[in-house]
Design an enzyme around this catalytic site. Structure first.
Site, PDB file in Angstrom:
ATOM      1  N   THR A  28       0.834  -1.213   0.000  1.00 37.13           N
ATOM      2  CA  THR A  28       0.000   0.000   0.000  1.00 37.13           C
ATOM      3  C   THR A  28       0.869   1.263   0.000  1.00 37.13           C
ATOM      4  OG1 THR A  28      -0.233  -0.110   2.402  1.00 37.13           O
ATOM      5  CG2 THR A  28      -2.046  -1.017   1.104  1.00 37.13           C
ATOM      6  N   PRO A  33      -3.587  -0.348  -3.835  1.00 35.78           N
ATOM      7  CA  PRO A  33      -4.578  -0.578  -2.783  1.00 35.78           C
ATOM      8  C   PRO A  33      -4.634  -2.053  -2.371  1.00 35.78           C
ATOM      9  CG  PRO A  33      -5.658  -0.007  -4.868  1.00 35.78           C
ATOM     10  CD  PRO A  33      -4.181   0.066  -5.105  1.00 35.78           C
ATOM     11  N   ASP A  34      -4.902  -2.298  -1.090  1.00 33.93           N
ATOM     12  CA  ASP A  34      -5.103  -3.689  -0.657  1.00 33.93           C
ATOM     13  C   ASP A  34      -6.577  -4.038  -0.849  1.00 33.93           C
ATOM     14  OD1 ASP A  34      -6.375  -2.437   1.433  1.00 33.93           O
ATOM     15  OD2 ASP A  34      -4.951  -3.036   2.980  1.00 33.93           O
ATOM     16  N   PHE A  35      -7.020  -5.137  -0.251  1.00 28.65           N
ATOM     17  CA  PHE A  35      -8.421  -5.526  -0.392  1.00 28.65           C
ATOM     18  C   PHE A  35      -9.280  -4.979   0.745  1.00 28.65           C
ATOM     19  CE2 PHE A  35      -8.080  -9.668  -3.132  1.00 28.65           C
ATOM     20  CZ  PHE A  35      -7.878  -8.882  -4.249  1.00 28.65           C
ATOM     21  N   ARG A  36      -8.791  -5.109   1.998  1.00 33.94           N
ATOM     22  CA  ARG A  36      -9.698  -4.925   3.133  1.00 33.94           C
ATOM     23  C   ARG A  36      -9.520  -3.654   3.943  1.00 33.94           C
ATOM     24  NH1 ARG A  36      -8.679 -10.085   2.216  1.00 33.94           N
ATOM     25  NH2 ARG A  36     -10.471 -11.422   1.805  1.00 33.94           N
ATOM     26  N   GLN A 104       1.628 -13.107  -0.385  1.00 31.55           N
ATOM     27  CA  GLN A 104       0.362 -13.360  -1.070  1.00 31.55           C
ATOM     28  C   GLN A 104       0.199 -12.367  -2.225  1.00 31.55           C
ATOM     29  OE1 GLN A 104      -2.811 -14.000   2.263  1.00 31.55           O
ATOM     30  NE2 GLN A 104      -1.084 -12.955   3.185  1.00 31.55           N
ATOM     31  N   ASN A 105       1.156 -11.448  -2.355  1.00 35.30           N
ATOM     32  CA  ASN A 105       1.041 -10.413  -3.391  1.00 35.30           C
ATOM     33  C   ASN A 105       1.432 -10.945  -4.762  1.00 35.30           C
ATOM     34  OD1 ASN A 105       0.273  -8.774  -1.384  1.00 35.30           O
ATOM     35  ND2 ASN A 105       2.155  -7.578  -1.280  1.00 35.30           N
ATOM     36  N   ILE A 106       0.881 -10.284  -5.760  1.00 37.42           N
ATOM     37  CA  ILE A 106       1.111 -10.718  -7.138  1.00 37.42           C
ATOM     38  C   ILE A 106       1.809  -9.620  -7.942  1.00 37.42           C
ATOM     39  CG2 ILE A 106      -0.830 -12.329  -7.144  1.00 37.42           C
ATOM     40  CD1 ILE A 106      -2.560 -10.190  -8.455  1.00 37.42           C
ATOM     41  N   ASP A 107       2.317  -8.587  -7.225  1.00 36.93           N
ATOM     42  CA  ASP A 107       2.827  -7.402  -7.914  1.00 36.93           C
ATOM     43  C   ASP A 107       4.305  -7.457  -8.282  1.00 36.93           C
ATOM     44  OD1 ASP A 107       4.161  -6.804  -5.449  1.00 36.93           O
ATOM     45  OD2 ASP A 107       2.403  -5.732  -4.734  1.00 36.93           O
ATOM     46  N   HIS A 122       0.410 -16.639  -4.478  1.00 36.56           N
ATOM     47  CA  HIS A 122      -0.725 -16.388  -5.379  1.00 36.56           C
ATOM     48  C   HIS A 122      -0.287 -16.039  -6.797  1.00 36.56           C
ATOM     49  CE1 HIS A 122      -3.400 -15.579  -1.615  1.00 36.56           C
ATOM     50  NE2 HIS A 122      -3.255 -16.862  -1.888  1.00 36.56           N
ATOM     51  N   CYS A 130      -0.605 -19.521 -22.266  1.00 39.32           N
ATOM     52  CA  CYS A 130      -1.756 -19.874 -23.107  1.00 39.32           C
ATOM     53  C   CYS A 130      -2.409 -21.130 -22.529  1.00 39.32           C
ATOM     54  CB  CYS A 130      -1.293 -20.135 -24.535  1.00 39.32           C
ATOM     55  SG  CYS A 130      -2.612 -20.856 -25.539  1.00 39.32           S
ATOM     56  N   CYS A 151      -3.539 -16.145 -27.698  1.00 40.22           N
ATOM     57  CA  CYS A 151      -2.274 -16.683 -28.212  1.00 40.22           C
ATOM     58  C   CYS A 151      -2.369 -16.817 -29.736  1.00 40.22           C
ATOM     59  CB  CYS A 151      -2.071 -18.049 -27.572  1.00 40.22           C
ATOM     60  SG  CYS A 151      -0.608 -18.934 -28.066  1.00 40.22           S
ATOM     61  N   THR A 191      -1.041  -8.050   6.287  1.00 42.91           N
ATOM     62  CA  THR A 191      -2.030  -9.040   5.833  1.00 42.91           C
ATOM     63  C   THR A 191      -3.133  -9.201   6.862  1.00 42.91           C
ATOM     64  OG1 THR A 191      -2.404 -11.370   5.252  1.00 42.91           O
ATOM     65  CG2 THR A 191      -0.514 -10.940   6.660  1.00 42.91           C
ATOM     66  N   ILE A 232       4.105  -0.835   7.976  1.00 38.56           N
ATOM     67  CA  ILE A 232       5.192  -1.806   7.796  1.00 38.56           C
ATOM     68  C   ILE A 232       6.425  -1.151   7.194  1.00 38.56           C
ATOM     69  CG2 ILE A 232       4.281  -2.632   5.569  1.00 38.56           C
ATOM     70  CD1 ILE A 232       5.336  -5.390   7.316  1.00 38.56           C
TER      71      ILE A 232
HETATM   72  P1  NAD Z   1      -5.949  -7.628   2.850  1.00 35.73           P
HETATM   73  O1  NAD Z   1      -6.374  -6.481   2.015  1.00 35.73           O
HETATM   74  O2  NAD Z   1      -6.967  -8.607   3.273  1.00 35.73           O
HETATM   75  O3  NAD Z   1      -5.278  -7.089   4.194  1.00 35.73           O
HETATM   76  C1  NAD Z   1      -4.284  -6.093   4.170  1.00 35.73           C
HETATM   77  C2  NAD Z   1      -3.891  -5.816   5.626  1.00 35.73           C
HETATM   78  O4  NAD Z   1      -2.755  -4.978   5.604  1.00 35.73           O
HETATM   79  C3  NAD Z   1      -4.960  -5.129   6.444  1.00 35.73           C
HETATM   80  O5  NAD Z   1      -5.058  -5.799   7.700  1.00 35.73           O
HETATM   81  C4  NAD Z   1      -4.427  -3.697   6.637  1.00 35.73           C
HETATM   82  O6  NAD Z   1      -4.763  -3.148   7.888  1.00 35.73           O
HETATM   83  C5  NAD Z   1      -2.941  -3.915   6.552  1.00 35.73           C
HETATM   84  N1  NAD Z   1      -2.192  -2.793   5.998  1.00 35.73           N
HETATM   85  C6  NAD Z   1      -2.521  -2.024   4.920  1.00 35.73           C
HETATM   86  N2  NAD Z   1      -1.535  -1.144   4.675  1.00 35.73           N
HETATM   87  C7  NAD Z   1      -0.586  -1.366   5.628  1.00 35.73           C
HETATM   88  C8  NAD Z   1       0.676  -0.772   5.911  1.00 35.73           C
HETATM   89  N3  NAD Z   1       1.162   0.212   5.167  1.00 35.73           N
HETATM   90  N4  NAD Z   1       1.383  -1.233   6.975  1.00 35.73           N
HETATM   91  C9  NAD Z   1       0.905  -2.244   7.749  1.00 35.73           C
HETATM   92  N5  NAD Z   1      -0.285  -2.833   7.533  1.00 35.73           N
HETATM   93  C10 NAD Z   1      -1.003  -2.403   6.477  1.00 35.73           C
HETATM   94  O7  NAD Z   1      -4.734  -8.337   2.089  1.00 35.73           O
HETATM   95  P2  NAD Z   1      -4.181  -9.832   2.185  1.00 35.73           P
HETATM   96  O8  NAD Z   1      -4.219 -10.303   3.584  1.00 35.73           O
HETATM   97  O9  NAD Z   1      -2.932  -9.866   1.418  1.00 35.73           O
HETATM   98  O10 NAD Z   1      -5.234 -10.769   1.431  1.00 35.73           O
HETATM   99  C11 NAD Z   1      -5.936 -10.409   0.292  1.00 35.73           C
HETATM  100  C12 NAD Z   1      -5.456 -10.899  -1.061  1.00 35.73           C
HETATM  101  O11 NAD Z   1      -5.103  -9.709  -1.695  1.00 35.73           O
HETATM  102  C13 NAD Z   1      -4.241 -11.715  -1.253  1.00 35.73           C
HETATM  103  O12 NAD Z   1      -4.639 -12.958  -1.705  1.00 35.73           O
HETATM  104  C14 NAD Z   1      -3.468 -11.010  -2.400  1.00 35.73           C
HETATM  105  O13 NAD Z   1      -3.248 -11.921  -3.456  1.00 35.73           O
HETATM  106  C15 NAD Z   1      -4.399  -9.975  -2.884  1.00 35.73           C
HETATM  107  N6  NAD Z   1      -3.939  -8.648  -3.274  1.00 35.73           N
HETATM  108  C16 NAD Z   1      -2.655  -8.433  -3.658  1.00 35.73           C
HETATM  109  C17 NAD Z   1      -2.246  -7.153  -3.990  1.00 35.73           C
HETATM  110  C18 NAD Z   1      -0.816  -6.938  -4.426  1.00 35.73           C
HETATM  111  O14 NAD Z   1      -0.251  -7.815  -5.072  1.00 35.73           O
HETATM  112  N7  NAD Z   1      -0.219  -5.806  -4.074  1.00 35.73           N
HETATM  113  C19 NAD Z   1      -3.136  -6.072  -3.895  1.00 35.73           C
HETATM  114  C20 NAD Z   1      -4.466  -6.332  -3.497  1.00 35.73           C
HETATM  115  C21 NAD Z   1      -4.844  -7.628  -3.180  1.00 35.73           C
END
Ligand code: NAD
Length: 243
Positions: A28, A33-36, A104-107, A122, A130, A151, A191, A232
């Site tokens: 982030t 952006p994250d998911f939650r 778990q990130n894909i970036d 992930h 393909c 493809c 996470t 973090i």
């Molecule tokens: P999540 O969105 O469920 O949780 C993210 C957590 O990180 C939250 O608890 C939040 O409070 C915390 N957080 C956000 N910014 C932070 C920071 N700067 N410092 C500390 N904590 C911070 O994400 P998740 O647990 O990884 O699970 C969701 C799925 O999201 C995964 O399977 C992943 O593949 C996918 N995803 C990946 C990306 C990416 O690759 N960057 C982006 C969005 C979602």
């Protein structure tokens, strides 16, 4: 919190077998952006919920809509760079302290920062293949194609990311379990630990030094020896062990 940061600094100074387990919160601070979180993708309005769009069934039934969402929301902009957390983890590996980053990130940002042993549970947006002939493609092919990428053989080119309903790669699971069960320090960060089976892998940790660094409390708080509620990037970036 300062005390917990001091404890983590001591653990890092005294270990050559640290494993990091992270998620979307690690990126982030790079602008992805994250998911939650409150501004995460799950709080934005779409025609379908993200879990639906990112499922295998949806991909098969509505590939056009899947790729529209995927290009707009999951492929990072070209300007995105690793942040202090990615960079510090890569340094810790170079210093011989950190054995693996399990993400778990894909970036792909951990690799961009210089980390070598990265287990991408992930998958990665950087790789595609393909579905018909198996030919490999890079990210550029997906971003430059219109609609559903095809493809030369006519098959759909699918990103190598694990969608909901799809299993994780077995060799990645085994590598993650081995790293976590052998580690003497486990740092979990950025996470929510809401996505299974990835989140369940932390149960293989046998050590007594489990640190959680997260903005909102994840479910591992109960088991953690120290919890740092904060950024973090700022936390890891502030921990130097030679000073
Ligand atoms: P999540 O969105 O469920 O949780 C993210 C957590 O990180 C939250 O608890 C939040 O409070 C915390 N957080 C956000 N910014 C932070 C920071 N700067 N410092 C500390 N904590 C911070 O994400 P998740 O647990 O990884 O699970 C969701 C799925 O999201 C995964 O399977 C992943 O593949 C996918 N995803 C990946 C990306 C990416 O690759 N960057 C982006 C969005 C979602």
């Amino acid at each position: 919190m300062q005390d917990n940061i001091a404890v983590l600094r001591e653990w890092i100074a005294g270990s050559d077998n640290i494993v990091f387990f992270g998620g979307a919160g690690v990126s982030t601070e790079s602008g992805i952006p994250d998911f939650r979180s409150t501004d995460g993708l799950y709080r934005q309005e779409y025609k379908y919920p993200p879990e639906t769009i990112l499922s295998h069934t949806f991909f098969e039934q509505n590939p056009e809509e899947f790729f529209r969402f995927y290009r707009a929301k999951l492929i990072p902009d070209k300007s995105v760079q690793p942040n202090a957390a990615h960079r510090r983890l890569a340094e810790l590996e170079r210093e011989g302290k950190l054995r693996a980053v399990i993400t778990q990130n894909i970036d792909g940002l951990h690799s961009d920062a210089g980390s070598k042993n990265v287990i991408e549970l992930h998958g990665s947006v950087r790789r595609s293949h393909c579905m018909k002939c198996g030919k490999s493609y890079g990210l550029e092919f997906i971003t430059s194609a219109d609609g559903v990428p095809r493809c030369s053989c006519g098959g759909i080119v699918k990103p190598d990311v694990v969608l909901y309903e799809e299993p994780l790669n077995e060799s990645d699971i085994n590598a993650a379990i081995n790293a976590i069960s052998d580690a003497d320090v486990l740092i979990i960060g950025g996470t929510s630990l809401a996505v299974q089976p990835a989140a369940g892998l932390i149960r293989f940790f046998n050590g007594r030094r489990l640190a959680v660094i997260n903005k909102s409390p994840p479910s591992a708080d109960d088991e953690a020896d120290i919890v740092i509620n904060g950024s973090i990037g700022e936390t890891l970036g502030s921990i130097t062990v030679n000073s």
